[in-house]
Design a protein around this motif. Structure first.
Motif, PDB file in Angstrom:
ATOM      1  N   ASN A 260       0.816  -1.219   0.000  1.00  0.00           N
ATOM      2  CA  ASN A 260       0.000   0.000   0.000  1.00  0.00           C
ATOM      3  C   ASN A 260       0.848   1.266   0.000  1.00  0.00           C
ATOM      4  O   ASN A 260       0.330   2.375   0.173  1.00  0.00           O
ATOM      5  CB  ASN A 260      -0.919   0.005   1.224  1.00  0.00           C
ATOM      6  CG  ASN A 260      -1.937  -1.126   1.168  1.00  0.00           C
ATOM      7  OD1 ASN A 260      -2.309  -1.590   0.098  1.00  0.00           O
ATOM      8  ND2 ASN A 260      -2.384  -1.576   2.337  1.00  0.00           N
ATOM      9  N   GLY A 261       2.168   1.110  -0.173  1.00  0.00           N
ATOM     10  CA  GLY A 261       3.059   2.265  -0.271  1.00  0.00           C
ATOM     11  C   GLY A 261       3.405   2.900   1.060  1.00  0.00           C
ATOM     12  O   GLY A 261       3.786   4.076   1.115  1.00  0.00           O
ATOM     13  N   LYS A 262       3.313   2.144   2.163  1.00  0.00           N
ATOM     14  CA  LYS A 262       3.606   2.664   3.500  1.00  0.00           C
ATOM     15  C   LYS A 262       4.851   1.964   4.066  1.00  0.00           C
ATOM     16  O   LYS A 262       5.179   0.834   3.678  1.00  0.00           O
ATOM     17  CB  LYS A 262       2.438   2.451   4.467  1.00  0.00           C
ATOM     18  CG  LYS A 262       1.064   2.713   3.869  1.00  0.00           C
ATOM     19  CD  LYS A 262       0.891   4.129   3.337  1.00  0.00           C
ATOM     20  CE  LYS A 262      -0.506   4.322   2.752  1.00  0.00           C
ATOM     21  NZ  LYS A 262      -0.650   5.622   2.054  1.00  0.00           N
ATOM     22  N   VAL A 263       5.526   2.642   4.970  1.00  0.00           N
ATOM     23  CA  VAL A 263       6.688   2.047   5.633  1.00  0.00           C
ATOM     24  C   VAL A 263       6.460   2.019   7.133  1.00  0.00           C
ATOM     25  O   VAL A 263       5.735   2.848   7.690  1.00  0.00           O
ATOM     26  CB  VAL A 263       7.995   2.808   5.316  1.00  0.00           C
ATOM     27  CG1 VAL A 263       8.331   2.703   3.841  1.00  0.00           C
ATOM     28  CG2 VAL A 263       7.895   4.266   5.742  1.00  0.00           C
ATOM     29  N   LEU A 264       7.097   1.052   7.785  1.00  0.00           N
ATOM     30  CA  LEU A 264       7.007   0.904   9.232  1.00  0.00           C
ATOM     31  C   LEU A 264       8.297   1.418   9.858  1.00  0.00           C
ATOM     32  O   LEU A 264       9.388   0.955   9.531  1.00  0.00           O
ATOM     33  CB  LEU A 264       6.803  -0.568   9.595  1.00  0.00           C
ATOM     34  CG  LEU A 264       6.700  -0.892  11.091  1.00  0.00           C
ATOM     35  CD1 LEU A 264       5.397  -0.336  11.662  1.00  0.00           C
ATOM     36  CD2 LEU A 264       6.776  -2.399  11.316  1.00  0.00           C
ATOM     37  N   ILE A 265       8.156   2.369  10.775  1.00  0.00           N
ATOM     38  CA  ILE A 265       9.315   2.984  11.429  1.00  0.00           C
ATOM     39  C   ILE A 265       9.147   2.904  12.943  1.00  0.00           C
ATOM     40  O   ILE A 265       8.062   3.167  13.476  1.00  0.00           O
ATOM     41  CB  ILE A 265       9.485   4.465  11.014  1.00  0.00           C
ATOM     42  CG1 ILE A 265       9.678   4.577   9.497  1.00  0.00           C
ATOM     43  CG2 ILE A 265      10.641   5.113  11.759  1.00  0.00           C
ATOM     44  CD1 ILE A 265      10.966   3.979   8.979  1.00  0.00           C
ATOM     45  N   SER A 266      10.226   2.536  13.630  1.00  0.00           N
ATOM     46  CA  SER A 266      10.231   2.531  15.095  1.00  0.00           C
ATOM     47  C   SER A 266      10.948   3.770  15.607  1.00  0.00           C
ATOM     48  O   SER A 266      11.983   4.168  15.067  1.00  0.00           O
ATOM     49  CB  SER A 266      10.930   1.272  15.621  1.00  0.00           C
ATOM     50  OG  SER A 266      11.201   1.400  16.998  1.00  0.00           O
ATOM     51  N   ALA A 267      10.400   4.362  16.661  1.00  0.00           N
ATOM     52  CA  ALA A 267      11.010   5.560  17.244  1.00  0.00           C
ATOM     53  C   ALA A 267      12.214   5.229  18.109  1.00  0.00           C
ATOM     54  O   ALA A 267      12.997   6.116  18.435  1.00  0.00           O
ATOM     55  CB  ALA A 267       9.969   6.319  18.067  1.00  0.00           C
ATOM     56  N   THR A 268      12.392   3.970  18.472  1.00  0.00           N
ATOM     57  CA  THR A 268      13.477   3.606  19.398  1.00  0.00           C
ATOM     58  C   THR A 268      14.408   2.529  18.858  1.00  0.00           C
ATOM     59  O   THR A 268      15.440   2.244  19.469  1.00  0.00           O
ATOM     60  CB  THR A 268      12.893   3.100  20.736  1.00  0.00           C
ATOM     61  OG1 THR A 268      12.090   1.935  20.492  1.00  0.00           O
ATOM     62  CG2 THR A 268      12.050   4.171  21.405  1.00  0.00           C
ATOM     63  N   GLN A 269      14.053   1.910  17.713  1.00  0.00           N
ATOM     64  CA  GLN A 269      14.865   0.816  17.191  1.00  0.00           C
ATOM     65  C   GLN A 269      15.115   0.999  15.695  1.00  0.00           C
ATOM     66  O   GLN A 269      14.323   1.618  14.993  1.00  0.00           O
ATOM     67  CB  GLN A 269      14.156  -0.528  17.431  1.00  0.00           C
ATOM     68  CG  GLN A 269      13.977  -0.870  18.903  1.00  0.00           C
ATOM     69  CD  GLN A 269      13.077  -2.086  19.116  1.00  0.00           C
ATOM     70  OE1 GLN A 269      12.205  -2.381  18.303  1.00  0.00           O
ATOM     71  NE2 GLN A 269      13.305  -2.797  20.216  1.00  0.00           N
ATOM     72  N   ARG A 270      16.210   0.423  15.216  1.00  0.00           N
ATOM     73  CA  ARG A 270      16.535   0.481  13.798  1.00  0.00           C
ATOM     74  C   ARG A 270      15.621  -0.484  13.046  1.00  0.00           C
ATOM     75  O   ARG A 270      15.488  -1.649  13.406  1.00  0.00           O
ATOM     76  CB  ARG A 270      17.983   0.071  13.567  1.00  0.00           C
ATOM     77  CG  ARG A 270      18.991   0.900  14.331  1.00  0.00           C
ATOM     78  CD  ARG A 270      19.379   2.138  13.589  1.00  0.00           C
ATOM     79  NE  ARG A 270      20.322   1.861  12.511  1.00  0.00           N
ATOM     80  CZ  ARG A 270      20.825   2.801  11.715  1.00  0.00           C
ATOM     81  NH1 ARG A 270      20.442   4.055  11.874  1.00  0.00           N
ATOM     82  NH2 ARG A 270      21.681   2.491  10.770  1.00  0.00           N
ATOM     83  N   THR A 271      15.001  -0.005  11.993  1.00  0.00           N
ATOM     84  CA  THR A 271      14.123  -0.846  11.192  1.00  0.00           C
ATOM     85  C   THR A 271      14.698  -1.012   9.786  1.00  0.00           C
ATOM     86  O   THR A 271      15.648  -0.317   9.403  1.00  0.00           O
ATOM     87  CB  THR A 271      12.718  -0.235  11.097  1.00  0.00           C
ATOM     88  OG1 THR A 271      12.824   1.143  10.706  1.00  0.00           O
ATOM     89  CG2 THR A 271      12.002  -0.321  12.431  1.00  0.00           C
ATOM     90  N   SER A 272      14.127  -1.922   9.032  1.00  0.00           N
ATOM     91  CA  SER A 272      14.675  -2.248   7.705  1.00  0.00           C
ATOM     92  C   SER A 272      14.455  -1.145   6.687  1.00  0.00           C
ATOM     93  O   SER A 272      15.110  -1.118   5.648  1.00  0.00           O
ATOM     94  CB  SER A 272      14.057  -3.550   7.194  1.00  0.00           C
ATOM     95  OG  SER A 272      12.647  -3.444   7.143  1.00  0.00           O
ATOM     96  N   ASP A 273      13.517  -0.237   6.970  1.00  0.00           N
ATOM     97  CA  ASP A 273      13.243   0.874   6.057  1.00  0.00           C
ATOM     98  C   ASP A 273      13.585   2.197   6.715  1.00  0.00           C
ATOM     99  O   ASP A 273      13.410   2.380   7.927  1.00  0.00           O
ATOM    100  CB  ASP A 273      11.767   0.884   5.651  1.00  0.00           C
ATOM    101  CG  ASP A 273      11.390  -0.322   4.801  1.00  0.00           C
ATOM    102  OD1 ASP A 273      12.031  -0.515   3.753  1.00  0.00           O
ATOM    103  OD2 ASP A 273      10.472  -1.060   5.199  1.00  0.00           O
ATOM    104  N   ASN A 274      14.073   3.119   5.902  1.00  0.00           N
ATOM    105  CA  ASN A 274      14.292   4.486   6.361  1.00  0.00           C
ATOM    106  C   ASN A 274      13.033   5.315   6.139  1.00  0.00           C
ATOM    107  O   ASN A 274      12.090   4.871   5.470  1.00  0.00           O
ATOM    108  CB  ASN A 274      15.466   5.119   5.594  1.00  0.00           C
ATOM    109  CG  ASN A 274      16.782   4.449   5.939  1.00  0.00           C
ATOM    110  OD1 ASN A 274      17.114   4.274   7.113  1.00  0.00           O
ATOM    111  ND2 ASN A 274      17.531   4.049   4.912  1.00  0.00           N
ATOM    112  N   ILE A 275      13.015   6.513   6.692  1.00  0.00           N
ATOM    113  CA  ILE A 275      11.854   7.383   6.574  1.00  0.00           C
ATOM    114  C   ILE A 275      11.500   7.664   5.122  1.00  0.00           C
ATOM    115  O   ILE A 275      10.319   7.735   4.746  1.00  0.00           O
ATOM    116  CB  ILE A 275      12.089   8.706   7.333  1.00  0.00           C
ATOM    117  CG1 ILE A 275      12.201   8.418   8.840  1.00  0.00           C
ATOM    118  CG2 ILE A 275      10.957   9.701   7.072  1.00  0.00           C
ATOM    119  CD1 ILE A 275      12.586   9.641   9.653  1.00  0.00           C
TER     120      ILE A 275
END
Length: 317
Positions: free
Chosen positions: A97-112
């Motif tokens: 759906n063109g969205k990314v998942l970002i964590s505020a405290t941990q490194r995730t596989s996608d950047n902003i």
């Protein structure tokens, strides 16, 4: 400027609303520091992360199909889920759906900006693995603790059958209600119908939760093995949790009657000599006793194939 929604969750009633407030505060601070505009929040209270059957979580996934926001912002990966397979599936749904998942405290596989974060690919899977391990380990500890509680004969919470109460974590007999239970068993063991038992109790002013006993409640009591002092759980038998209320001899007699009556009702007015003795020669289903009334008012008794009666097959018997 990127836009986002925040998803927050806490898992049990023992956690407070402050847990949600803390997640929102950290996510909002992260958004401000990274020039992200928060458009909405999705919050699930007292919901487990071991599955995705969460109302606001599902609403967020559904909204992602047509929403204008770009990011789902979470406090930590375990807020999104603790089941590695479901996390992967739901992340892919967001990605589609063109969205990314970002964590505020941990490194995730996608950047902003949607590009890949190479070290985040490894770290994210580590976080998910740790969360899933923690849930599985916690579940094992809880089950082990409950098992030990049962072995000690202690009350472990939840509803109690009619006739019992708890004192100092021990299940004890409620003597007044135990008399009612024994009356039910004694009457039923000598052939008294449940409806008559209920009528007698009601006439004496003996009610259940302020109303007359229902047949289902009485049958449930007559089928409850705990009244004999036995409790079964996970294929284990415990005889130290529920004190016996009904004498063993009467309990066995009632159980035999209940099991016999499971096959079907018996007619009060008519004796069917072949009841439970016939099977259909065409389809093999049992033959049941029937009663019908002719146009002239004559009552007719006969037998009928259950397969034909209930249209379970195309039997022409």
């Amino acid at each position: 400027m990127k836009t986002a929604v925040i998803y927050a969750r806490y898992s049990s009633d023992s956690q407070s609303e402050q847990s949600i407030e803390g997640q929102l505060r950290v996510c909002e601070e992260y958004a401000k520091a990274n020039n992200i505009l928060i458009l909405d929040t999705y919050i699930d209270r007292a919901m487990t992360g071991t599955n995705d059957n969460r109302e606001d979580f599902q609403r967020m996934l559904k909204d992602s199909e047509n929403a204008t926001w770009d990011i789902v912002l979470i406090y930590a990966i375990d807020r999104f889920g603790r089941n590695s397979i479901e996390v992967a599936i739901n992340k892919q749904r967001l990605k589609t759906n063109g969205k990314v998942l970002i964590s505020a405290t941990q490194r995730t596989s996608d950047n902003i900006d949607g590009t890949k974060n190479l070290d985040g690919i490894l770290l994210e899977n580590v976080y998910i693995g740790i969360a899933e391990y923690y849930s599985a380990e916690l579940s094992q500890k809880v089950k082990r603790g409950m098992k030990e509680t049962r072995r000690k004969g202690l009350y472990q919470g939840g509803g109690l059958p009619y006739g019992y109460k708890v004192i100092d974590r021990k299940i004890v007999v409620d003597e007044e209600k135990a008399e009612v239970i024994n009356y039910m068993y004694e009457q039923y063991s000598i052939g008294v119908y449940v409806s008559k038992i209920i009528n007698t109790l009601t006439a004496k002013g003996i009610l259940h939760k302020g109303k007359p006993f229902t047949p289902n409640t009485v049958y449930g009591i007559l089928a409850n093995e705990r009244y004999s002092g036995i409790y079964r759980h996970d294929n284990e038998v415990y005889d130290n949790m529920f004190p016996a209320i009904v004498p063993a001899e009467i309990y066995k007699k009632v159980r035999a009657i209940v099991e016999k009556n499971k096959v079907g009702k018996r007619s009060v007015k008519t004796v069917y000599l072949l009841r439970h003795k016939l099977r259909c020669g065409l389809c093999g289903e049992p033959i049941s006793a029937e009663t019908g009334t002719a146009r002239n008012g004559e009552v007719i008794h006969y037998y009928k194939c259950i397969g034909r009666k209930k249209r379970k097959n195309d039997c022409q018997k």
